[in-house]
Design an enzyme around this catalytic site. Sequence first.
Site, PDB file in Angstrom:
ATOM      1  N   GLY A 172       0.788  -1.230   0.000  1.00  0.00           N
ATOM      2  CA  GLY A 172       0.000   0.000   0.000  1.00  0.00           C
ATOM      3  C   GLY A 172       0.812   1.268   0.000  1.00  0.00           C
ATOM      4  O   GLY A 172       0.450   2.240   0.669  1.00  0.00           O
ATOM      5  N   SER A 173       1.886   1.321  -0.802  1.00  0.00           N
ATOM      6  CA  SER A 173       2.702   2.540  -0.792  1.00  0.00           C
ATOM      7  C   SER A 173       1.932   3.729  -1.365  1.00  0.00           C
ATOM      8  O   SER A 173       2.086   4.858  -0.876  1.00  0.00           O
ATOM      9  CB  SER A 173       4.009   2.322  -1.561  1.00  0.00           C
ATOM     10  OG  SER A 173       3.788   2.204  -2.945  1.00  0.00           O
ATOM     11  N   MET A 228      -5.276  -6.105  -6.234  1.00  0.00           N
ATOM     12  CA  MET A 228      -4.985  -7.102  -7.263  1.00  0.00           C
ATOM     13  C   MET A 228      -6.176  -8.029  -7.524  1.00  0.00           C
ATOM     14  O   MET A 228      -6.052  -9.255  -7.527  1.00  0.00           O
ATOM     15  CB  MET A 228      -3.748  -7.905  -6.871  1.00  0.00           C
ATOM     16  CG  MET A 228      -2.513  -7.059  -6.658  1.00  0.00           C
ATOM     17  SD  MET A 228      -2.074  -6.051  -8.112  1.00  0.00           S
ATOM     18  CE  MET A 228      -1.516  -7.330  -9.230  1.00  0.00           C
ATOM     19  N   ARG A 229      -7.312  -7.430  -7.751  1.00  0.00           N
ATOM     20  CA  ARG A 229      -8.499  -8.170  -8.180  1.00  0.00           C
ATOM     21  C   ARG A 229      -9.160  -7.387  -9.305  1.00  0.00           C
ATOM     22  O   ARG A 229      -9.239  -6.156  -9.255  1.00  0.00           O
ATOM     23  CB  ARG A 229      -9.515  -8.329  -7.045  1.00  0.00           C
ATOM     24  CG  ARG A 229      -9.053  -9.127  -5.842  1.00  0.00           C
ATOM     25  CD  ARG A 229      -8.906 -10.588  -6.111  1.00  0.00           C
ATOM     26  NE  ARG A 229     -10.069 -11.191  -6.752  1.00  0.00           N
ATOM     27  CZ  ARG A 229     -10.191 -12.504  -6.983  1.00  0.00           C
ATOM     28  NH1 ARG A 229      -9.211 -13.327  -6.652  1.00  0.00           N
ATOM     29  NH2 ARG A 229     -11.269 -12.981  -7.562  1.00  0.00           N
ATOM     30  N   ILE A 230      -9.613  -8.103 -10.323  1.00  0.00           N
ATOM     31  CA  ILE A 230     -10.362  -7.466 -11.396  1.00  0.00           C
ATOM     32  C   ILE A 230     -11.816  -7.363 -10.956  1.00  0.00           C
ATOM     33  O   ILE A 230     -12.443  -8.379 -10.616  1.00  0.00           O
ATOM     34  CB  ILE A 230     -10.239  -8.260 -12.702  1.00  0.00           C
ATOM     35  CG1 ILE A 230      -8.774  -8.247 -13.188  1.00  0.00           C
ATOM     36  CG2 ILE A 230     -11.155  -7.675 -13.776  1.00  0.00           C
ATOM     37  CD1 ILE A 230      -8.527  -9.068 -14.424  1.00  0.00           C
ATOM     38  N   LEU A 231     -12.344  -6.163 -10.942  1.00  0.00           N
ATOM     39  CA  LEU A 231     -13.708  -5.928 -10.486  1.00  0.00           C
ATOM     40  C   LEU A 231     -14.682  -6.087 -11.649  1.00  0.00           C
ATOM     41  O   LEU A 231     -14.371  -5.778 -12.797  1.00  0.00           O
ATOM     42  CB  LEU A 231     -13.821  -4.533  -9.880  1.00  0.00           C
ATOM     43  CG  LEU A 231     -12.967  -4.316  -8.620  1.00  0.00           C
ATOM     44  CD1 LEU A 231     -12.848  -2.847  -8.286  1.00  0.00           C
ATOM     45  CD2 LEU A 231     -13.551  -5.096  -7.446  1.00  0.00           C
ATOM     46  N   ASN A 274      -8.067   4.638 -10.331  1.00  0.00           N
ATOM     47  CA  ASN A 274      -6.998   3.655 -10.216  1.00  0.00           C
ATOM     48  C   ASN A 274      -5.697   4.288 -10.689  1.00  0.00           C
ATOM     49  O   ASN A 274      -5.693   5.240 -11.465  1.00  0.00           O
ATOM     50  CB  ASN A 274      -7.327   2.432 -11.088  1.00  0.00           C
ATOM     51  CG  ASN A 274      -6.237   1.371 -11.034  1.00  0.00           C
ATOM     52  OD1 ASN A 274      -5.825   0.953  -9.950  1.00  0.00           O
ATOM     53  ND2 ASN A 274      -5.766   0.934 -12.189  1.00  0.00           N
ATOM     54  N   HIS A 321      -1.985   3.183 -12.537  1.00  0.00           N
ATOM     55  CA  HIS A 321      -1.335   2.102 -13.284  1.00  0.00           C
ATOM     56  C   HIS A 321       0.074   2.551 -13.658  1.00  0.00           C
ATOM     57  O   HIS A 321       0.268   3.703 -14.089  1.00  0.00           O
ATOM     58  CB  HIS A 321      -2.142   1.775 -14.545  1.00  0.00           C
ATOM     59  CG  HIS A 321      -1.542   0.660 -15.346  1.00  0.00           C
ATOM     60  ND1 HIS A 321      -1.586  -0.649 -14.930  1.00  0.00           N
ATOM     61  CD2 HIS A 321      -0.869   0.666 -16.531  1.00  0.00           C
ATOM     62  CE1 HIS A 321      -0.979  -1.405 -15.819  1.00  0.00           C
ATOM     63  NE2 HIS A 321      -0.531  -0.636 -16.798  1.00  0.00           N
ATOM     64  N   GLU A 358       4.421   7.933  -9.134  1.00  0.00           N
ATOM     65  CA  GLU A 358       3.066   7.555  -8.695  1.00  0.00           C
ATOM     66  C   GLU A 358       2.694   8.286  -7.419  1.00  0.00           C
ATOM     67  O   GLU A 358       1.562   8.768  -7.264  1.00  0.00           O
ATOM     68  CB  GLU A 358       2.989   6.047  -8.470  1.00  0.00           C
ATOM     69  CG  GLU A 358       3.105   5.196  -9.725  1.00  0.00           C
ATOM     70  CD  GLU A 358       3.066   3.718  -9.406  1.00  0.00           C
ATOM     71  OE1 GLU A 358       2.286   3.310  -8.515  1.00  0.00           O
ATOM     72  OE2 GLU A 358       3.827   2.954 -10.026  1.00  0.00           O
TER      73      GLU A 358
END
Length: 218
Positions: free
Chosen positions: A11-12, A89-92, A106, A108, A173
């Site tokens: 969770g950086s 790390m889950r595709i919603l 999000n 990326h 980021e």
Amino acid sequence: MKTAILISGRGSNMRALVEAAKAPGFPAEIVLVLANRADAAGLEFAREAGLATAVVPRRDHEDDASFEAAIQAELEKAGTELVCLAGFMRILSASFVETWRDRLINIHPSLLPAFRGLRTHERALAAGVRLAGATVHYVRAEMDDGPVIIQGAVPVLAGDDAKTLAQRVLAMEHRIYPQALAWVAGRKARVVGEKVILEGAGEDKNAFLINPPSLPKS
């Protein structure tokens, strides 16, 4: 704007958002940090910061629908108005994304639409690009798709490997995600025709891009 952050690991980027939200007048309040893994390292930071946390493991649910319903219940309980994905790390599902349309963002680690998916830095190096970077975008049903809010570019240097490039991109980021959250929560960014309009930016497209520092002279 009451904001929840979804994580899966250290969770950086979540930390960068939490730190930014401490500033007086910042337009987002972090009301929940939710992880799909009980061992996500970012949960400890969130708890030490006094934030509400929740864990919703996929394996505790018989299907994706019930998993997402459990996430939705936690978001609603926290009074969430805006959701930030930060290494989740889950595709919603399309249904979940549509429920949170234009309220779900999000980050990326590439300059989208280039290098969607995983192993972005390896692929950028293999392609021989001169600039890499990161993108904050509104989430749509397709993976790593949606209107771009802001991008930050970094140079690809001679001798870079995936690790050194990833470190440079990650530092970017941490700069652009808090800026994007401030714009969205402050209602300065809005989606018009699947493009983001930034209040006060006019035709200045550079408002959406944080440029890299000057390259060293040869």
